[in-house]
Design a protein around this motif. Structure first.
Motif, PDB file in Angstrom:
ATOM      1  N   TYR A 100      69.322  40.895  36.045  1.00 42.72           N
ATOM      2  CA  TYR A 100      68.852  41.534  34.809  1.00 42.72           C
ATOM      3  C   TYR A 100      67.489  42.148  35.075  1.00 42.72           C
ATOM      4  O   TYR A 100      66.626  41.513  35.673  1.00 42.72           O
ATOM      5  N   PHE A 101      67.321  43.379  34.633  1.00 48.43           N
ATOM      6  CA  PHE A 101      66.054  44.080  34.824  1.00 48.43           C
ATOM      7  C   PHE A 101      65.388  44.332  33.480  1.00 48.43           C
ATOM      8  O   PHE A 101      66.053  44.393  32.455  1.00 48.43           O
ATOM      9  N   LYS A 102      64.096  44.537  33.545  1.00 51.97           N
ATOM     10  CA  LYS A 102      63.359  44.899  32.349  1.00 51.97           C
ATOM     11  C   LYS A 102      62.362  45.978  32.758  1.00 51.97           C
ATOM     12  O   LYS A 102      61.802  45.932  33.861  1.00 51.97           O
ATOM     13  N   ALA A 103      62.139  46.943  31.858  1.00 62.12           N
ATOM     14  CA  ALA A 103      61.183  48.016  32.169  1.00 62.12           C
ATOM     15  C   ALA A 103      59.775  47.440  32.333  1.00 62.12           C
ATOM     16  O   ALA A 103      59.435  46.414  31.744  1.00 62.12           O
ATOM     17  N   VAL A 104      58.983  48.120  33.148  1.00 58.26           N
ATOM     18  CA  VAL A 104      57.576  47.744  33.372  1.00 58.26           C
ATOM     19  C   VAL A 104      56.723  48.529  32.373  1.00 58.26           C
ATOM     20  O   VAL A 104      56.938  49.720  32.164  1.00 58.26           O
ATOM     21  N   ASP A 105      55.734  47.843  31.777  1.00 64.38           N
ATOM     22  CA  ASP A 105      55.000  48.436  30.645  1.00 64.38           C
ATOM     23  C   ASP A 105      54.145  49.649  31.000  1.00 64.38           C
ATOM     24  O   ASP A 105      54.044  50.583  30.213  1.00 64.38           O
ATOM     25  N   GLY A 106      53.460  49.605  32.146  1.00 65.82           N
ATOM     26  CA  GLY A 106      52.453  50.648  32.346  1.00 65.82           C
ATOM     27  C   GLY A 106      52.280  51.108  33.783  1.00 65.82           C
ATOM     28  O   GLY A 106      52.493  50.360  34.732  1.00 65.82           O
ATOM     29  N   SER A 107      51.862  52.372  33.915  1.00 66.67           N
ATOM     30  CA  SER A 107      51.547  52.958  35.216  1.00 66.67           C
ATOM     31  C   SER A 107      50.177  53.631  35.085  1.00 66.67           C
ATOM     32  O   SER A 107      50.004  54.537  34.260  1.00 66.67           O
ATOM     33  N   PHE A 108      49.220  53.162  35.874  1.00 66.35           N
ATOM     34  CA  PHE A 108      47.831  53.605  35.715  1.00 66.35           C
ATOM     35  C   PHE A 108      47.236  54.043  37.047  1.00 66.35           C
ATOM     36  O   PHE A 108      47.768  53.717  38.115  1.00 66.35           O
ATOM     37  N   VAL A 109      46.145  54.786  36.954  1.00 72.51           N
ATOM     38  CA  VAL A 109      45.454  55.246  38.161  1.00 72.51           C
ATOM     39  C   VAL A 109      43.950  55.057  37.958  1.00 72.51           C
ATOM     40  O   VAL A 109      43.438  55.174  36.839  1.00 72.51           O
ATOM     41  N   SER A 306      44.848  34.432  32.729  1.00 73.42           N
ATOM     42  CA  SER A 306      45.313  34.103  31.366  1.00 73.42           C
ATOM     43  C   SER A 306      45.241  35.321  30.451  1.00 73.42           C
ATOM     44  O   SER A 306      45.188  35.181  29.232  1.00 73.42           O
ATOM     45  N   HIS A 307      45.225  36.509  31.020  1.00 77.95           N
ATOM     46  CA  HIS A 307      45.128  37.737  30.212  1.00 77.95           C
ATOM     47  C   HIS A 307      45.701  38.902  31.034  1.00 77.95           C
ATOM     48  O   HIS A 307      45.759  38.829  32.260  1.00 77.95           O
ATOM     49  N   PRO A 308      46.096  39.996  30.359  1.00 75.74           N
ATOM     50  CA  PRO A 308      46.519  41.186  31.104  1.00 75.74           C
ATOM     51  C   PRO A 308      45.325  41.848  31.799  1.00 75.74           C
ATOM     52  O   PRO A 308      44.166  41.512  31.512  1.00 75.74           O
ATOM     53  N   ILE A 309      45.598  42.776  32.709  1.00 71.70           N
ATOM     54  CA  ILE A 309      44.510  43.513  33.365  1.00 71.70           C
ATOM     55  C   ILE A 309      43.801  44.359  32.289  1.00 71.70           C
ATOM     56  O   ILE A 309      44.459  45.094  31.551  1.00 71.70           O
ATOM     57  N   PRO A 310      42.475  44.241  32.183  1.00 71.87           N
ATOM     58  CA  PRO A 310      41.753  45.015  31.161  1.00 71.87           C
ATOM     59  C   PRO A 310      41.995  46.525  31.296  1.00 71.87           C
ATOM     60  O   PRO A 310      42.295  47.016  32.391  1.00 71.87           O
ATOM     61  N   ASN A 311      41.893  47.236  30.189  1.00 67.89           N
ATOM     62  CA  ASN A 311      42.013  48.710  30.136  1.00 67.89           C
ATOM     63  C   ASN A 311      43.402  49.224  30.509  1.00 67.89           C
ATOM     64  O   ASN A 311      43.556  50.354  30.946  1.00 67.89           O
ATOM     65  N   ASN A 313      46.042  48.869  28.184  1.00 70.16           N
ATOM     66  CA  ASN A 313      46.750  48.775  26.890  1.00 70.16           C
ATOM     67  C   ASN A 313      47.468  47.438  26.720  1.00 70.16           C
ATOM     68  O   ASN A 313      48.589  47.397  26.185  1.00 70.16           O
ATOM     69  N   ASP A 314      46.855  46.360  27.220  1.00 64.65           N
ATOM     70  CA  ASP A 314      47.467  45.021  27.115  1.00 64.65           C
ATOM     71  C   ASP A 314      48.859  44.954  27.746  1.00 64.65           C
ATOM     72  O   ASP A 314      49.725  44.203  27.290  1.00 64.65           O
ATOM     73  N   SER A 315      49.091  45.742  28.790  1.00 63.02           N
ATOM     74  CA  SER A 315      50.403  45.742  29.437  1.00 63.02           C
ATOM     75  C   SER A 315      50.681  44.394  30.106  1.00 63.02           C
ATOM     76  O   SER A 315      49.859  43.898  30.871  1.00 63.02           O
ATOM     77  N   HIS A 316      51.849  43.854  29.820  1.00 62.40           N
ATOM     78  CA  HIS A 316      52.234  42.569  30.426  1.00 62.40           C
ATOM     79  C   HIS A 316      52.795  42.758  31.831  1.00 62.40           C
ATOM     80  O   HIS A 316      52.985  41.795  32.567  1.00 62.40           O
ATOM     81  N   SER A 317      53.138  43.994  32.169  1.00 65.95           N
ATOM     82  CA  SER A 317      53.534  44.316  33.548  1.00 65.95           C
ATOM     83  C   SER A 317      52.988  45.710  33.831  1.00 65.95           C
ATOM     84  O   SER A 317      53.138  46.617  33.007  1.00 65.95           O
ATOM     85  N   VAL A 318      52.361  45.869  34.974  1.00 63.81           N
ATOM     86  CA  VAL A 318      51.663  47.140  35.197  1.00 63.81           C
ATOM     87  C   VAL A 318      51.392  47.380  36.677  1.00 63.81           C
ATOM     88  O   VAL A 318      51.244  46.422  37.457  1.00 63.81           O
ATOM     89  N   GLN A 319      51.384  48.635  37.052  1.00 63.74           N
ATOM     90  CA  GLN A 319      50.897  49.016  38.382  1.00 63.74           C
ATOM     91  C   GLN A 319      49.666  49.909  38.192  1.00 63.74           C
ATOM     92  O   GLN A 319      49.668  50.803  37.354  1.00 63.74           O
ATOM     93  N   VAL A 320      48.607  49.622  38.951  1.00 62.65           N
ATOM     94  CA  VAL A 320      47.433  50.492  38.974  1.00 62.65           C
ATOM     95  C   VAL A 320      47.238  50.930  40.424  1.00 62.65           C
ATOM     96  O   VAL A 320      47.175  50.087  41.325  1.00 62.65           O
ATOM     97  N   ILE A 321      47.170  52.230  40.643  1.00 69.52           N
ATOM     98  CA  ILE A 321      46.932  52.746  41.995  1.00 69.52           C
ATOM     99  C   ILE A 321      45.485  53.210  42.099  1.00 69.52           C
ATOM    100  O   ILE A 321      44.990  53.921  41.223  1.00 69.52           O
TER     101      ILE A 321
END
Length: 444
Positions: A100-109, A306-311, A313-321
């Motif tokens: 089972y897959f779930k979409a990832v919330d955010g993609s950031f740079v 105990s928190h999402p990565i700041p800045n 948008n409170d994404s619970h799953s995210v990639q930042v490049i």
């Protein structure tokens, strides 16, 4: 074990498991062995107790982190492009029924010291704080060109042959500035360094189109998906597939030794006094250390928070490049974050990775720009591992060795290695022209 096989696969890393699944589906007789007593090899998932044992020896995890079994921490975490090669392989092999897959919330740079959402189309480009007003218009024109570009329709090429025009030349035509080029090349086209600028532009345009198609597929905040319970599920799903088609699995086989004849061709694999004969061997670099060379190292940090990565948008799953140029480095840095929303940690806990191609022997110092973006962490672990690639000639010795996992937090390069190996082993190209729309490969 004293039987003859078409292929013996050594190691249950993701690449090896995909190959054993594909080769079994093709009707080859496959034996799959691993010296470990668990699946996943270098891409295994660890619970909290296993993580502590690996990095802190006899120390025990503190009770406030919650139950060990609620953690599935991938040792090589990578997001999957929703329209990319790996999804096509999953659908081609019908492995999706085990996952089972779930979409990832955010993609950031990361750009000019700040974290920004990656604009992926002409409309988002107009809203993005990454660019000034005139640059937005230029970027919008470029995005529209990429969206409309069709390889088989010269009317969409604007007089340019993208197999000859370099990415640099194409971008110059639209007058985009270096910052814009940076996020397009690294956060949309997912290039790992700046060599692409002097290569034909067609590859970059195709990569951008893949990003946009993947984003459109689930209308989420990113083009990525990720399995519930983490990537550890993938090798096991392909192992099940191989077994369904008659593949044989043996875990916990110590000292799997590849045996060769007088001409240096593979004869078989021996373990515990028995030898299984085979025509070909597929393995990760650790099984044939004299047929690989070291090509680099990956530095990484694993953090429990105990928190999402700041800045983000409170994404619970995210990639930042973090593009190399922004950090004054030779290669990019990647942030990966997942949480209880993908069932990889207990409620309220987040797992973050910071990874890069190592340029020094001091991961804590080298990874600082990425770690600084995480905010306060409950626990942090540092790790380095060597990357290897094969140097043998498979046509001479019938050994097919995978390349070590790179520092990226997405799968496209991993799958290309698998598909190239498949072609070398079988002499044919895997047909991945599957109808993605018909497949329920993800849960909303």
């Amino acid at each position: 074990m004293d039987e003859e096989y078409d292929v013996i696969v050594l190691g249950t890393g993701l690449k090896e498991c995909i190959l054993s699944g594909l080769l079994s589906v093709d009707g080859l007789k496959v034996l799959h062995m691993d010296r470990n007593d668990y699946y996943g090899g270098e891409s295994t998932s660890l619970n909290l107790i296993q993580l502590w044992k690996r990095f802190r020896g006899d120390d025990k995890p503190p009770p406030h982190l919650g139950s060990s079994k609620d953690y599935n921490i991938d040792m090589n975490p990578k997001f999957i492009m929703a329209n990319g090669m790996l999804v096509r392989v999953l659908i081609h092999t019908d492995v999706t029924k085990y996952l089972y897959f779930k979409a990832v919330d955010g993609s950031f740079v990361f750009n000019k010291g700040k974290v920004h959402k990656v604009p992926s189309n002409d409309m988002e480009a107009l809203k993005s704080p990454l660019m000034g007003i005139f640059e937005k218009r230029r970027a919008r024109k470029f995005f529209i060109y990429v969206q409309d570009y069709n390889e088989s329709d010269p009317k969409t090429h604007d007089g340019m042959d993208l197999t000859r025009v370099t990415t640099k030349e194409l971008i110059a035509k639209f007058g985009l500035d270096d910052n814009t080029v940076d996020f397009i090349g690294h956060a949309l086209a997912l290039h790992r360094d700046d060599r692409y600028l002097n290569e034909p532009a067609l590859d970059t345009v195709k990569r951008m189109k893949l990003y946009a198609e993947s984003l459109a597929r689930f209308q989420g905040g990113s083009p990525y998906i990720y399995p519930l319970y983490g990537l550890g599920e993938l090798p096991q799903a392909f192992a099940r597939l191989s077994a369904v088609y008659g593949g044989t699995y043996m875990l916990n086989k110590p000292e799997c030794k590849v045996e060769f004849d007088g001409e240096g061709k593979v004869l078989g694999v021996s373990s515990e006094g028995e030898t299984a004969k085979c025509k070909k061997v597929v393995c990760d670099p650790s099984y044939l250390p004299n047929k690989v060379r070291k090509v680099g190292k990956v530095a990484r940090a694993i953090a429990i928070m105990s928190h999402p990565i700041p800045n983000t948008n409170d994404s619970h799953s995210v990639q930042v490049i973090l593009p190399q140029k922004q950090l004054g480095r030779k290669s990019d840095m990647y942030l990966f974050c997942c949480s209880y929303s993908h069932n990889v940690a207990p409620k309220g806990k987040f797992i973050a990775f910071v990874s890069t191609e190592a340029e020094t022997d001091q991961p804590a110092i080298e990874l600082k720009p990425g770690i600084d973006l995480l905010g306060p962490v409950d626990e942090i672990f540092f790790d380095m591992y060597d990357r290897f690639e094969p140097v043998n000639e498979p046509t001479l010795d019938n050994c097919f060795v995978s390349t070590s996992y790179d520092a990226t937090t997405h799968f496209e390069s991993t799958v290309l290695d698998v598909l190239n190996m498949y072609t070398l082993i079988t002499g044919k190209v895997l047909d991945l022209s599957v109808d993605l729309s018909a497949a329920g490969a993800a849960e909303e």
